[in-house]
Design a protein around this motif. Sequence first.
Motif, PDB file in Angstrom:
ATOM      1  N   LEU A  88      20.972   1.306   1.918  1.00 48.83           N
ATOM      2  CA  LEU A  88      20.182   1.195   3.484  1.00 48.83           C
ATOM      3  C   LEU A  88      20.809   0.598   4.315  1.00 48.83           C
ATOM      4  O   LEU A  88      20.273   1.668   5.430  1.00 48.83           O
ATOM      5  CB  LEU A  88      20.132  -0.841   2.942  1.00 48.83           C
ATOM      6  CG  LEU A  88      18.500  -0.928   1.511  1.00 48.83           C
ATOM      7  CD1 LEU A  88      18.651  -2.410   1.491  1.00 48.83           C
ATOM      8  CD2 LEU A  88      17.383   0.015   1.793  1.00 48.83           C
TER       9      LEU A  88
ATOM     10  N   LYS B  10      16.331  -3.498   9.138  1.00 52.52           N
ATOM     11  CA  LYS B  10      15.412  -4.021   7.782  1.00 52.52           C
ATOM     12  C   LYS B  10      16.272  -5.457   7.719  1.00 52.52           C
ATOM     13  O   LYS B  10      17.549  -5.580   8.047  1.00 52.52           O
ATOM     14  CB  LYS B  10      16.094  -2.952   6.488  1.00 52.52           C
ATOM     15  CG  LYS B  10      15.155  -1.755   6.897  1.00 52.52           C
ATOM     16  CD  LYS B  10      15.320  -1.635   4.926  1.00 52.52           C
ATOM     17  CE  LYS B  10      14.556   0.103   5.289  1.00 52.52           C
ATOM     18  NZ  LYS B  10      12.676  -0.077   4.916  1.00 52.52           N
TER      19      LYS B  10
ATOM     20  N   HIS C  64      22.807   0.721  -3.701  1.00 56.70           N
ATOM     21  CA  HIS C  64      21.646   0.042  -3.025  1.00 56.70           C
ATOM     22  C   HIS C  64      21.750  -0.722  -1.503  1.00 56.70           C
ATOM     23  O   HIS C  64      21.214   0.197  -0.487  1.00 56.70           O
ATOM     24  CB  HIS C  64      20.341  -1.387  -3.731  1.00 56.70           C
ATOM     25  CG  HIS C  64      19.107  -0.975  -2.937  1.00 56.70           C
ATOM     26  ND1 HIS C  64      18.229   0.658  -3.056  1.00 56.70           N
ATOM     27  CD2 HIS C  64      18.074  -1.338  -2.487  1.00 56.70           C
ATOM     28  CE1 HIS C  64      17.192  -0.279  -2.367  1.00 56.70           C
ATOM     29  NE2 HIS C  64      17.203  -1.348  -1.799  1.00 56.70           N
TER      30      HIS C  64
ATOM     31  N   ASP D 135      12.105  -7.894   4.365  1.00 53.56           N
ATOM     32  CA  ASP D 135      12.091  -6.139   3.936  1.00 53.56           C
ATOM     33  C   ASP D 135      12.347  -6.287   1.796  1.00 53.56           C
ATOM     34  O   ASP D 135      12.079  -5.821   1.954  1.00 53.56           O
ATOM     35  CB  ASP D 135      12.451  -4.905   4.095  1.00 53.56           C
ATOM     36  CG  ASP D 135      11.848  -4.609   6.005  1.00 53.56           C
ATOM     37  OD1 ASP D 135      10.526  -4.215   5.870  1.00 53.56           O
ATOM     38  OD2 ASP D 135      13.119  -4.850   6.543  1.00 53.56           O
ATOM     39  N   GLU D 136      13.458  -6.965   2.270  1.00 59.80           N
ATOM     40  CA  GLU D 136      13.858  -6.954   0.829  1.00 59.80           C
ATOM     41  C   GLU D 136      14.831  -8.404   0.122  1.00 59.80           C
ATOM     42  O   GLU D 136      15.023  -9.042   1.485  1.00 59.80           O
ATOM     43  CB  GLU D 136      14.877  -5.896   0.184  1.00 59.80           C
ATOM     44  CG  GLU D 136      14.618  -5.451  -1.160  1.00 59.80           C
ATOM     45  CD  GLU D 136      14.726  -3.927  -0.863  1.00 59.80           C
ATOM     46  OE1 GLU D 136      16.238  -4.069  -1.225  1.00 59.80           O
ATOM     47  OE2 GLU D 136      15.296  -3.193  -0.028  1.00 59.80           O
ATOM     48  N   TRP D 137      14.319  -9.044  -1.071  1.00 56.92           N
ATOM     49  CA  TRP D 137      15.569 -10.147  -0.771  1.00 56.92           C
ATOM     50  C   TRP D 137      16.051  -8.894  -2.222  1.00 56.92           C
ATOM     51  O   TRP D 137      15.362  -8.733  -3.964  1.00 56.92           O
ATOM     52  CB  TRP D 137      14.318 -10.764  -2.196  1.00 56.92           C
ATOM     53  CG  TRP D 137      14.893 -11.844  -2.709  1.00 56.92           C
ATOM     54  CD1 TRP D 137      16.829 -12.528  -2.268  1.00 56.92           C
ATOM     55  CD2 TRP D 137      14.743 -12.940  -3.236  1.00 56.92           C
ATOM     56  NE1 TRP D 137      17.066 -13.681  -2.948  1.00 56.92           N
ATOM     57  CE2 TRP D 137      15.548 -14.153  -3.473  1.00 56.92           C
ATOM     58  CE3 TRP D 137      13.292 -13.438  -3.781  1.00 56.92           C
ATOM     59  CZ2 TRP D 137      15.424 -15.154  -4.353  1.00 56.92           C
ATOM     60  CZ3 TRP D 137      12.928 -15.012  -4.469  1.00 56.92           C
ATOM     61  CH2 TRP D 137      14.032 -15.231  -4.943  1.00 56.92           C
ATOM     62  N   LEU D 138      17.678  -8.954  -1.990  1.00 55.70           N
ATOM     63  CA  LEU D 138      18.284  -7.806  -2.909  1.00 55.70           C
ATOM     64  C   LEU D 138      19.344  -9.256  -3.583  1.00 55.70           C
ATOM     65  O   LEU D 138      20.886  -9.801  -3.448  1.00 55.70           O
ATOM     66  CB  LEU D 138      19.217  -7.630  -2.108  1.00 55.70           C
ATOM     67  CG  LEU D 138      20.007  -6.290  -2.657  1.00 55.70           C
ATOM     68  CD1 LEU D 138      19.531  -5.440  -3.785  1.00 55.70           C
ATOM     69  CD2 LEU D 138      20.990  -5.728  -1.829  1.00 55.70           C
TER      70      LEU D 138
ATOM     71  N   VAL E 127      17.347  -8.252   4.747  1.00 60.91           N
ATOM     72  CA  VAL E 127      17.591  -8.770   3.665  1.00 60.91           C
ATOM     73  C   VAL E 127      17.991  -9.955   3.448  1.00 60.91           C
ATOM     74  O   VAL E 127      19.120 -10.107   4.001  1.00 60.91           O
ATOM     75  CB  VAL E 127      18.162  -7.571   3.302  1.00 60.91           C
ATOM     76  CG1 VAL E 127      18.675  -6.934   1.757  1.00 60.91           C
ATOM     77  CG2 VAL E 127      18.243  -5.526   3.104  1.00 60.91           C
TER      78      VAL E 127
END
Length: 120
Positions: free
Chosen positions: A89, A20, A85, A40-43, A22
């Motif tokens: 992950l 993943k 979170h 997959d994600e912008w945290l 991020v």
Amino acid sequence: MVEQITYRRIYEESSPADGKRVLVDRVWPRGMRKEDAHLDEWLRDIAPSSDLRTWYAHEPSRFTEFRRRYLAELRDAGHRQAAEHLRDLAAHDRLTLLTATRDVDRSQAAVLAEWPAGKQ
């Protein structure tokens, strides 16, 4: 727990070995198109506060203090949900934390790569 966490610049080519991907920066990286980021994600809520980021200014001599302050921020209410979170992950997938910072070894991504397991 999986906890295979690496970090690198978002501008580097993605790889299937990344797991993943991020982004852990508060602001979007200059010159990077969203479709080219392969995220997959912008945290963004896991990123250091604007005050801390401004104070640090990526000055290498301030990294130790930046790290201490950032770890303290990760425990505050404003970061709690994003921190939980990220830990989740890390427990289930290999992660590659991405940042636009040139000195990735002295960045929030480097701090976060050690943080979920309490290796700080």
